[in-house]
Design an enzyme around this catalytic site. Structure first.
Site, short mmCIF file in Angstrom:
data_model
loop_
_atom_site.label_atom_id
_atom_site.label_comp_id
_atom_site.label_asym_id
_atom_site.label_seq_id
_atom_site.Cartn_x
_atom_site.Cartn_y
_atom_site.Cartn_z
N SER A 187 0.83 -1.67 -0.12
CA SER A 187 -0.15 -0.30 -0.06
C SER A 187 1.17 0.96 0.12
O SER A 187 1.93 1.17 0.16
CB SER A 187 -1.09 -0.27 1.06
OG SER A 187 -0.11 -0.16 2.57
N HIS A 190 2.99 0.94 3.72
CA HIS A 190 3.56 0.43 3.81
C HIS A 190 4.77 1.45 2.79
O HIS A 190 6.36 0.69 3.04
CB HIS A 190 3.34 -0.79 3.32
CG HIS A 190 2.26 -1.73 4.04
ND1 HIS A 190 0.86 -1.80 4.59
CD2 HIS A 190 2.99 -2.17 5.21
CE1 HIS A 190 0.12 -2.30 5.52
NE2 HIS A 190 1.51 -2.91 6.02
N1 USQ Z 1 -8.81 -7.56 6.77
C1 USQ Z 1 -9.84 -8.51 6.66
N2 USQ Z 1 -10.94 -8.04 7.21
C2 USQ Z 1 -10.63 -6.38 7.63
C3 USQ Z 1 -9.49 -5.74 7.92
C4 USQ Z 1 -8.38 -6.56 7.57
O1 USQ Z 1 -9.38 -9.89 6.15
O2 USQ Z 1 -12.03 -6.42 8.76
C5 USQ Z 1 -7.08 -8.65 6.18
C6 USQ Z 1 -7.04 -7.52 5.31
O3 USQ Z 1 -7.33 -7.83 4.41
C7 USQ Z 1 -5.36 -7.72 5.29
C8 USQ Z 1 -5.26 -8.46 6.88
O4 USQ Z 1 -6.14 -8.21 7.32
O5 USQ Z 1 -5.06 -8.94 4.43
C9 USQ Z 1 -4.27 -7.19 7.77
O6 USQ Z 1 -5.22 -5.92 7.56
P1 USQ Z 1 -4.89 -4.52 8.78
O7 USQ Z 1 -5.85 -3.71 8.52
O8 USQ Z 1 -5.14 -5.68 9.98
O9 USQ Z 1 -3.35 -4.19 9.04
P2 USQ Z 1 -2.85 -3.25 7.74
O10 USQ Z 1 -3.73 -2.85 6.67
O11 USQ Z 1 -1.33 -4.88 7.12
O12 USQ Z 1 -2.61 -2.14 8.70
C10 USQ Z 1 -2.18 -2.62 10.28
C11 USQ Z 1 -1.64 -1.42 10.58
C12 USQ Z 1 -0.16 -0.75 10.62
C13 USQ Z 1 1.32 -1.47 10.69
C14 USQ Z 1 0.42 -2.75 10.21
C15 USQ Z 1 1.91 -4.57 9.94
O13 USQ Z 1 -2.45 -0.44 10.68
O14 USQ Z 1 0.08 0.53 10.98
O15 USQ Z 1 2.20 -1.62 9.84
O16 USQ Z 1 -0.45 -3.51 9.96
S1 USQ Z 1 1.56 -5.64 9.30
O17 USQ Z 1 0.29 -6.11 8.96
O18 USQ Z 1 2.48 -6.55 9.49
O19 USQ Z 1 2.00 -4.83 7.85
#
Ligand code: USQ
Length: 406
Positions: A187, A190
């Site tokens: 993203s 990221h």
């Molecule tokens: N997801 C679902 N349903 C939801 C929300 C998310 O299936 O209702 C999925 C997303 O598609 C994704 C995963 O869950 O595959 C993670 O999403 P997320 O919103 O929990 O995490 P992400 O967008 O990756 O970002 C969060 C924090 C960010 C941090 C990151 C760590 O907002 O600041 O850097 O987690 S990591 O994921 O390890 O990159």
């Protein structure tokens, strides 16, 4: 230590500030309160009622006798003011959380992309530049992300930041090199953290800055030992489609009888860490700085990995919530494996809190207590990664698309 916590009003910044103040450090929060402004922009609020930063620090002082000072500075814009601040306060350590941290928010529109890049990259560069210019000998600890590595299945463990490689010379010999693990952002948000890595690499090499970069997984939970001390010290807790992260979102959804919003097949495997461990890791990193002239010290700040659909099924079993498999608004691998090395924190004494019902129950309890504050129309994630995906993911504020598709 005198510690500046940049972004100390946020979800990890606030409990970190309390934890370090509790340990006897002299904590100064620097924040532009942008996260509160984004709440206003999006028309959502933290599930938990959050007082002003001034009120929070006043309560902390009343409860503990310890002072946390707050300074309103926009690091991406107020370079000269920050420089002055550094000259005046000369902190021993600076913890940098001051970035726009939500991937969906960063993908909302071209304006949000610009904002996220301008804010995050400028803030990081301004901090580095100001440390060099003022000659302040502060250890910089940055909150990065596991997302810099990307999420493709390669059948190997992800190392802590660096990858040993062999490069073939013109003479056909192989020379050993150690490089930053190839950046593979998913993203705009990221991507800014990947850019941060290069800024750190340059400033550590060129100016001998002491820098630690923490590649953190998805944080879950809400309370730490210190936020429990008083109702007004409570941490913020996001549930909306932009800022809510997956496990916390599922727990809140279960508490308000909303189907659990799994994107796609839920085959995405991600790294997780409890908020209490997150603040402990930051303290461990502070106590173990690199030497001047050393390369950037990189830790993988995560304690376990889980597949999204397994989390949903687990919470469904625990609470009886329905699981909805929805069209994925993101462009990401639908299934991936994830093996991560995290020995460094374990060797420094981290004793991880892992997913177990007691702690999950605690989050559901918090969610139930404040359920009256939830705006259900803000639960669906509607920020699409591309214009094509936007066409397939119906933007439906009333949640009509929340129908189980499998
Ligand atoms: N997801 C679902 N349903 C939801 C929300 C998310 O299936 O209702 C999925 C997303 O598609 C994704 C995963 O869950 O595959 C993670 O999403 P997320 O919103 O929990 O995490 P992400 O967008 O990756 O970002 C969060 C924090 C960010 C941090 C990151 C760590 O907002 O600041 O850097 O987690 S990591 O994921 O390890 O990159």
């Amino acid at each position: 230590m005198k510690i500046a916590v940049l972004g100390g009003d946020g979800f990890v910044g606030w409990p970190t500030s309390l934890h370090l103040s509790d340990k006897g450090h002299d904590v100064h929060i620097i924040d532009n309160l942008s996260r509160r402004w984004i709440d206003t922009e999006l028309g959502v609020q933290s599930l938990t009622p959050m007082d002003s930063i001034q009120e929070r620090t006043r309560i902390w002082h009343e409860e503990t006798g310890r002072k946390i000072r707050f300074h309103l500075i926009d690091l991406a814009r107020d370079y000269e003011i920050f420089k002055q601040w550094l000259v005046e306060h000369r902190p021993d350590a600076i913890i940098h959380f001051a970035e726009q941290r939500a991937a969906p928010y960063s993908m909302k529109s071209d304006r949000h992309k610009n904002y996220t890049v301008n804010n995050n990259v400028n803030a990081t560069h301004n901090v580095l530049n100001a440390i060099v210019e003022t000659g302040v000998n502060a250890h910089l600890v940055h909150l990065g992300t596991m997302g810099v590595y990307g999420y493709s299945t390669i059948g190997a463990a992800i190392p802590e930041g660096y990858l040993p490689v062999g490069i073939e010379t013109l003479e056909g010999e192989t020379v050993a090199q150690e490089i930053l693990y190839p950046a593979n952002p998913g993203s705009i948000y990221h991507m800014t953290k990947c850019l941060d890595q290069l800024l750190f690499q340059f400033y550590a090499k060129n100016d001998g800055l002491r820098i630690t970069d923490l590649h953190q997984g998805i944080v879950w939970g809400t309370h730490t030992d210190q936020t429990r001390k008083h109702p007004q010290l409570i941490n913020r807790f996001d549930y909306d489609g932009d800022y809510g992260t997956v496990l916390n979102r599922f727990l809140i959804q279960a508490a308000i009888d909303h189907p659990l919003t799994v994107h796609g097949t839920g085959g995405q495997t991600r790294a997780f860490i409890h908020i209490q461990d997150s603040v402990r890791c930051i303290e461990l990193a502070l106590n173990n700085p690199p030497e001047a002239g050393e390369k950037v010290k990189i830790f993988n700040q995560m304690t376990e990995t889980h597949r999204v659909r397994d989390l949903a099924e687990m919470i469904s079993k625990m609470t009886g919530a329905e699981v909805a498999y929805l069209p994925n608004p993101r462009k990401e691998a639908s299934e991936n494996d994830l093996i991560v090395k995290n020995e460094q924190f374990l060797e420094l004494g981290l004793n991880p809190i892992t997913l177990e019902e007691g702690l999950l129950d605690e989050v559901v309890e918090v969610a139930k207590k404040f359920a009256y504050r939830v705006d259900r129309s803000r639960v669906p994630a509607v920020s699409a990664w591309t214009k094509d995906i936007a066409k397939t993911v119906e933007k439906d504020p009333e949640g009509k698309r929340l129908k189980s598709v499998s």
